[in-house]
Write an enzyme that holds these catalytic residues in place. Structure first.
Site, PDB file in Angstrom:
ATOM      1  CG  HIS A  79      44.664  34.487  45.151  1.00  0.00           C
ATOM      2  ND1 HIS A  79      44.195  34.930  46.370  1.00  0.00           N
ATOM      3  CD2 HIS A  79      43.576  34.341  44.357  1.00  0.00           C
ATOM      4  CE1 HIS A  79      42.874  35.038  46.306  1.00  0.00           C
ATOM      5  NE2 HIS A  79      42.472  34.694  45.099  1.00  0.00           N
TER       6      HIS A  79
ATOM      7  NE  ARG B 270      43.588  34.464  36.083  1.00  0.00           N
ATOM      8  CZ  ARG B 270      42.807  34.183  37.120  1.00  0.00           C
ATOM      9  NH1 ARG B 270      41.527  34.544  37.109  1.00  0.00           N
ATOM     10  NH2 ARG B 270      43.290  33.563  38.171  1.00  0.00           N
TER      11      ARG B 270
ATOM     12  CD  GLU C  91      35.880  36.285  42.517  1.00  0.00           C
ATOM     13  OE1 GLU C  91      36.836  36.306  41.716  1.00  0.00           O
ATOM     14  OE2 GLU C  91      35.314  35.244  42.877  1.00  0.00           O
TER      15      GLU C  91
ATOM     16  CG  HIS D   6      45.996  32.199  41.905  1.00  0.00           C
ATOM     17  ND1 HIS D   6      45.440  31.056  42.437  1.00  0.00           N
ATOM     18  CD2 HIS D   6      44.976  32.856  41.258  1.00  0.00           C
ATOM     19  CE1 HIS D   6      44.145  31.013  42.132  1.00  0.00           C
ATOM     20  NE2 HIS D   6      43.845  32.077  41.407  1.00  0.00           N
TER      21      HIS D   6
ATOM     22  NE  ARG E  45      42.745  37.434  41.989  1.00  0.00           N
ATOM     23  CZ  ARG E  45      42.246  36.350  41.455  1.00  0.00           C
ATOM     24  NH1 ARG E  45      42.991  35.623  40.648  1.00  0.00           N
ATOM     25  NH2 ARG E  45      41.029  35.975  41.710  1.00  0.00           N
TER      26      ARG E  45
HETATM   27  C1  SIN Z   1      39.452  33.118  43.842  1.00  0.00           C
HETATM   28  O1  SIN Z   1      38.448  32.481  44.133  1.00  0.00           O
HETATM   29  O2  SIN Z   1      39.881  34.044  44.511  1.00  0.00           O
HETATM   30  C2  SIN Z   1      40.218  32.720  42.619  1.00  0.00           C
HETATM   31  C3  SIN Z   1      39.474  33.049  41.424  1.00  0.00           C
HETATM   32  C4  SIN Z   1      40.411  33.375  40.292  1.00  0.00           C
HETATM   33  O3  SIN Z   1      41.594  33.021  40.341  1.00  0.00           O
HETATM   34  O4  SIN Z   1      39.987  34.056  39.370  1.00  0.00           O
END
Ligand code: SIN
Length: 532
Positions: free
Chosen positions: A244, A386, A128, A351, A290
């Site tokens: 998000h 975060r 990610e 988010h 993010r």
């Molecule tokens: C996501 O699946 O994109 C959210 C995971 C997160 O907020 O860390």
């Protein structure tokens, strides 16, 4: 009595009273895992505003970050967390997070949580944003649900735990800065109940309901942060709100997350003209931190005069997508979007709140006997932004630490006298207030002026509006859940705006159009506390 301290009048002589060793407010991963980590000799009550199954954690898709791969290490996880946090992380807390990650994942597996596996002994690891290694363990694209379902099923079998659903925690009851318990409203009984306890743990999640579009459930109105503030707890970093980048943008649904894991599998962001844009904004492209991806999308939406962009993963086959992202695939299909053929319309939405109740690494706050854990807490691990998939991990690692600390706290001290005589007359008076209208107006105001980018002029407009509402409701007699929630929504909006005005720089999720640079010289944390 100070009108701000308590939401309602009460006299302990007239209240139903329940005694427990520990009261936990909230039933997401932080609350339930903490309950399981506290030795079974202690009696625990979990208070939850709705049913135990409803929480932010349940909705988590992506997974949990843990350095298990060859070539990965807690040191690299530490480095990535610090980088994403834009210079505001508390390094001591981050070390605890990354070093104690694996043992808590092991504990989850022992509780029966089933993560996707390559083989019997090897978990699948995905990527990610801003992670330099593949380190996200997951259960399809419903990781939060798998973890919460298992933990809840176990906690329900524990004889030492009682679960109080539809129980709204109103205020902490304190005496000389010692937490004595929680005053709560039991919806089913239509009664106020005083839960006396040696220790109270607040794990109420975030406050996405301050915004129009959020991935958070309806219950996320910041009740825990507010009850802590009213009782004199310190709050920290409230100005840092994470948006998000990729939340479904469909007329019927603007809150469904399209997990960052989809970008981790190679999905590309494209503007409404079908042009890829992230390479213009950051070297990590779609997998930049993010805050950067959200701001880039926001800027591209402005440039193209559009309210959304697209996520393109059409180059992966249908079988693969249906298998790797079953929930996302099914949900998109229900809106007529076949992600193996169609671009998915997305836009950023609120988010996660990096700030919250200030704690140390043991979850302790400045109020004796009062702890906080998970999104509602702030020990500085997330800094200004975060890192993806560090949030479920936070609930686990610090839930475990709180469990250990509570054991030593309760067993070391002589049992405190669990009784209190308190009569509260706040002087609040009945008012005819349309709480839904205020809530909607606050959401619009926060979205417009306290969103992905901010400036002094907008923040002051927001402050003026929220201050007006604050004056209207601050001495309002609160007689139902809508009243309690609106008190918390208005108070918290006010505190977020004041913190955002205070930070005259851009850092992580807090981007000031009027102070666009990061100011490492005058670096300062916003720690706030109610004057008592
Ligand atoms: C996501 O699946 O994109 C959210 C995971 C997160 O907020 O860390």
């Amino acid at each position: 009595m100070d009108v701000y301290r308590y939401l309602v009048d009460f006299d302990t002589k007239d209240l139903i009273i329940e005694n427990h060793d520990v009261v936990i407010i909230g039933s997401g991963i932080a609350g339930v895992y903490t309950a399981l980590e506290i030795p079974e000799k202690y009696s625990i009550a979990i208070l939850t505003k709705e049913s135990i199954e409803i929480s932010n954690s349940v909705l988590a898709q992506g997974g949990i970050a843990v350095s298990l791969d060859k070539g990965d290490s807690p040191e690299l996880h530490f480095k990535d967390t610090i980088y994403a946090g834009a210079g505001l992380c508390n390094e001591e807390s981050v070390w605890v997070l990354v070093k104690e990650a694996a043992e808590n994942i092991d504990a989850l597996c022992k509780f029966g949580v089933e993560f996707d596996r390559k083989s019997k002994n090897e978990l699948c690891l995905s990527r990610e944003g801003a992670h330099s290694k593949n380190r996200i363990i997951h259960a399809g694209d419903t990781t939060g649900k798998e973890v919460c379902d298992k933990l809840i099923s176990i906690v329900k079998t524990r004889d030492n735990v009682v679960i109080k659903e539809r129980t709204f925690a109103l205020d902490l009851v304190t005496e000389n800065n010692v937490c004595k318990g929680v005053l709560a409203y039991d919806e089913d009984k239509d009664a106020y109940i005083l839960y006396l306890a040696d220790v109270v743990v607040c794990a109420t999640g975030g406050f996405g309901q301050l915004y129009l579009n959020t991935t958070n459930p309806e219950v996320a109105t910041g009740d825990g942060v507010c009850l802590a503030y009213r009782a004199g707890a310190e709050l920290m970093d409230l100005e840092f709100i994470q948006f998000h980048p990729t939340v479904l943008f469909h007329p019927e649904n603007k809150s469904f997350l399209i997990s960052e894991a989809v970008r981790g599998e190679g999905a590309l962001l494209k503007n409404i003209h079908g042009e890829r844009f992230m390479p213009k904004y950051h070297e990590l492209n779609e997998l930049a931190p993010r805050d950067i991806v959200s701001r880039s999308i926001f800027s591209e939406m402005k440039k193209t005069k559009s309210d959304h962009v697209y996520l393109d993963i059409t180059f992966k086959g249908r079988d693969y997508l249906e298998h790797r992202f079953p929930n996302i695939y099914k949900t998109c299909m229900s809106y007529g979007i076949d992600m193996s053929k169609d671009y998915i319309p997305v836009a950023p939405a609120e988010h996660y709140c990096m700030g919250g109740i200030r704690t140390d690494v043991w979850g302790r706050t400045n109020i004796k006997g009062f702890f906080a854990c998970g999104e509602t807490a702030c020990n500085g691990i997330h800094g200004a932004n975060r890192l993806a998939s560090n949030s479920l991990l936070e609930g686990l690692v610090f839930g475990h630490k709180i469990g250990t600390e509570i054991d030593s706290l309760i067993s070391k001290c002589e049992k405190r006298q669990k009784s209190i005589n308190l009569k509260v007359e706040t002087g609040r008076c009945a008012k005819n207030v349309d709480t839904e209208e205020i809530k909607q107006d606050i959401k619009e105001t926060m979205t417009k002026y306290v969103g992905i980018t901010r400036d002094k002029e907008g923040l002051e407009k927001a402050k003026q509006k929220v201050d007006t509402y604050y004056e209207i409701i601050k001495d309002m007699k609160n007689t139902n859940i809508r009243h309690y929630e609106i008190q918390n929504i208005v108070l918290l909006s006010k505190l977020v705006i004041e913190s955002a005005l205070e930070r005259k720089e851009s850092r992580g999720a807090h981007f000031r159009r009027d102070y666009q640079e990061r100011d490492d010289k005058n670096w300062k944390r916003n720690i706030i506390k109610r004057k008592i």
